[in-house]
Design a protein around this motif. Structure first.
Motif, PDB file in Angstrom:
ATOM      1  N   LEU A   1     -27.760 -19.253 -38.555  1.00 56.64           N
ATOM      2  CA  LEU A   1     -26.592 -18.559 -38.041  1.00 56.64           C
ATOM      3  C   LEU A   1     -27.060 -17.255 -37.408  1.00 56.64           C
ATOM      4  CD1 LEU A   1     -24.078 -19.067 -40.984  1.00 56.64           C
ATOM      5  CD2 LEU A   1     -24.243 -20.364 -38.861  1.00 56.64           C
ATOM      6  N   LYS A   2     -26.954 -17.191 -36.109  1.00 59.16           N
ATOM      7  CA  LYS A   2     -27.417 -16.003 -35.398  1.00 59.16           C
ATOM      8  C   LYS A   2     -26.271 -15.049 -35.077  1.00 59.16           C
ATOM      9  CE  LYS A   2     -31.204 -18.478 -33.242  1.00 59.16           C
ATOM     10  NZ  LYS A   2     -31.755 -18.991 -32.011  1.00 59.16           N
ATOM     11  N   ASN A   3     -25.107 -15.624 -34.771  1.00 57.06           N
ATOM     12  CA  ASN A   3     -23.983 -14.797 -34.348  1.00 57.06           C
ATOM     13  C   ASN A   3     -22.786 -15.045 -35.256  1.00 57.06           C
ATOM     14  OD1 ASN A   3     -25.226 -13.745 -31.918  1.00 57.06           O
ATOM     15  ND2 ASN A   3     -25.096 -15.838 -31.172  1.00 57.06           N
ATOM     16  N   ILE A   4     -22.254 -13.960 -35.797  1.00 55.45           N
ATOM     17  CA  ILE A   4     -21.067 -14.055 -36.644  1.00 55.45           C
ATOM     18  C   ILE A   4     -20.039 -13.084 -36.085  1.00 55.45           C
ATOM     19  CG2 ILE A   4     -20.110 -13.727 -38.944  1.00 55.45           C
ATOM     20  CD1 ILE A   4     -22.823 -14.527 -40.070  1.00 55.45           C
ATOM     21  N   GLY A   5     -18.841 -13.621 -35.807  1.00 57.32           N
ATOM     22  CA  GLY A   5     -17.761 -12.809 -35.269  1.00 57.32           C
ATOM     23  C   GLY A   5     -16.608 -12.760 -36.244  1.00 57.32           C
TER      24      GLY A   5
ATOM     25  N   THR B   1      -9.495 -11.982 -39.760  1.00 60.29           N
ATOM     26  CA  THR B   1     -10.478 -11.013 -40.251  1.00 60.29           C
ATOM     27  C   THR B   1     -11.561 -11.626 -41.127  1.00 60.29           C
ATOM     28  OG1 THR B   1      -9.295 -10.272 -42.232  1.00 60.29           O
ATOM     29  CG2 THR B   1      -8.766  -9.141 -40.162  1.00 60.29           C
ATOM     30  N   LEU B   2     -11.706 -12.950 -41.080  1.00 60.10           N
ATOM     31  CA  LEU B   2     -12.776 -13.612 -41.821  1.00 60.10           C
ATOM     32  C   LEU B   2     -14.004 -13.744 -40.939  1.00 60.10           C
ATOM     33  CD1 LEU B   2     -10.773 -16.475 -43.550  1.00 60.10           C
ATOM     34  CD2 LEU B   2     -11.682 -14.410 -44.606  1.00 60.10           C
ATOM     35  N   PRO B   3     -15.185 -13.720 -41.534  1.00 57.15           N
ATOM     36  CA  PRO B   3     -16.399 -13.946 -40.741  1.00 57.15           C
ATOM     37  C   PRO B   3     -16.388 -15.359 -40.158  1.00 57.15           C
ATOM     38  CG  PRO B   3     -16.933 -13.193 -42.957  1.00 57.15           C
ATOM     39  CD  PRO B   3     -15.477 -13.462 -42.930  1.00 57.15           C
ATOM     40  N   ASN B   4     -16.758 -15.485 -38.905  1.00 58.99           N
ATOM     41  CA  ASN B   4     -16.794 -16.764 -38.217  1.00 58.99           C
ATOM     42  C   ASN B   4     -18.154 -16.956 -37.575  1.00 58.99           C
ATOM     43  OD1 ASN B   4     -13.896 -17.912 -38.132  1.00 58.99           O
ATOM     44  ND2 ASN B   4     -13.690 -15.712 -37.789  1.00 58.99           N
ATOM     45  N   PRO B   5     -18.974 -17.830 -38.166  1.00 60.44           N
ATOM     46  CA  PRO B   5     -20.282 -18.075 -37.557  1.00 60.44           C
ATOM     47  C   PRO B   5     -20.126 -18.904 -36.281  1.00 60.44           C
ATOM     48  CG  PRO B   5     -19.979 -19.469 -39.481  1.00 60.44           C
ATOM     49  CD  PRO B   5     -18.798 -18.557 -39.416  1.00 60.44           C
ATOM     50  N   LEU B   6     -20.946 -18.601 -35.306  1.00 62.92           N
ATOM     51  CA  LEU B   6     -20.970 -19.379 -34.078  1.00 62.92           C
ATOM     52  C   LEU B   6     -21.666 -20.700 -34.369  1.00 62.92           C
ATOM     53  CD1 LEU B   6     -20.521 -19.589 -31.005  1.00 62.92           C
ATOM     54  CD2 LEU B   6     -22.759 -18.511 -30.728  1.00 62.92           C
ATOM     55  N   LEU B   7     -20.924 -21.808 -34.260  1.00 59.76           N
ATOM     56  CA  LEU B   7     -21.455 -23.138 -34.538  1.00 59.76           C
ATOM     57  C   LEU B   7     -21.081 -24.084 -33.411  1.00 59.76           C
ATOM     58  CD1 LEU B   7     -20.245 -23.771 -38.224  1.00 59.76           C
ATOM     59  CD2 LEU B   7     -22.570 -23.333 -37.511  1.00 59.76           C
ATOM     60  N   PRO B   8     -21.954 -25.012 -33.086  1.00 64.44           N
ATOM     61  CA  PRO B   8     -21.529 -26.082 -32.173  1.00 64.44           C
ATOM     62  C   PRO B   8     -20.409 -26.880 -32.847  1.00 64.44           C
ATOM     63  CG  PRO B   8     -23.914 -26.053 -32.432  1.00 64.44           C
ATOM     64  CD  PRO B   8     -23.358 -25.110 -33.462  1.00 64.44           C
ATOM     65  N   LEU B   9     -19.484 -27.374 -32.066  1.00 62.92           N
ATOM     66  CA  LEU B   9     -18.319 -28.071 -32.600  1.00 62.92           C
ATOM     67  C   LEU B   9     -18.711 -29.263 -33.477  1.00 62.92           C
ATOM     68  CD1 LEU B   9     -15.246 -27.884 -32.496  1.00 62.92           C
ATOM     69  CD2 LEU B   9     -15.292 -29.482 -30.589  1.00 62.92           C
ATOM     70  N   ASN B  10     -19.706 -30.035 -33.061  1.00 63.79           N
ATOM     71  CA  ASN B  10     -20.091 -31.204 -33.851  1.00 63.79           C
ATOM     72  C   ASN B  10     -20.659 -30.799 -35.219  1.00 63.79           C
ATOM     73  OD1 ASN B  10     -22.468 -30.193 -32.641  1.00 63.79           O
ATOM     74  ND2 ASN B  10     -23.429 -32.210 -32.640  1.00 63.79           N
TER      75      ASN B  10
END
Length: 152
Positions: free
Chosen positions: A5-9, A14-23
């Motif tokens: 997990l490189k990017n978390i928005g 207001t919860l952390p959301n990791p950048l993930l491919p949809l699949n």
């Protein structure tokens, strides 16, 4: 799943959301739907699922599409919508998850898409989902200008 997990928005919840491919996101959710396969973690996963389907209004409010869909599916599916046209369904009975992403980020069609996909699993009488399978589209003066339809 092994990935970094490189990017978390943070979205509107207001919860952390990791950048993930949809699949990978869908695969991750599906892994939570097979409680027995998770061993000890399955007990926790099942408790969380049961909490969510027993009180779906806590995840979006009484009038939210995800809460209404969870109630319609009679505790068989937990639905949760998210930012940018994301909508997910966790279906333990089928040991699967369904994730929809509306490419333009508008959530207007996401509840129809997820309801349509879940209707194909034959978990309940499809007629109970009619209000989601054909949704009216009104303009700014509340005049009907079209419909969003599931054609599955």
């Amino acid at each position: 799943i092994k990935f970094k997990l490189k990017n978390i928005g943070v979205d509107g919840c207001t919860l952390p959301n990791p950048l993930l491919p949809l699949n990978k996101f869908a695969y991750l959710l599906a892994s939570f739907s097979d409680f027995e396969k998770l061993g000890e973690l399955g007990i926790v996963s099942k408790k969380i699922f049961n909490s969510c389907v027993n009180k779906p209004e806590y995840t979006g409010g009484k009038e939210s599409d995800n809460s209404i869909l969870t109630k319609i599916l009679e505790k068989k599916v937990f639905f949760k919508n998210g930012a940018e046209g994301i909508f997910a369904a966790l279906v333990p009975e089928k040991k699967c998850a369904i994730v929809v992403k509306i490419s333009d980020g508008n959530s207007r069609a996401s509840s129809t898409a997820i309801a349509g996909m879940v209707s194909e699993l034959n978990l309940i009488n499809r007629d109970k989902l009619n209000s989601f399978l054909k949704k009216p589209v009104n303009n700014s003066i509340n005049k009907l200008v079209g419909n969003i339809n599931w054609i599955g």
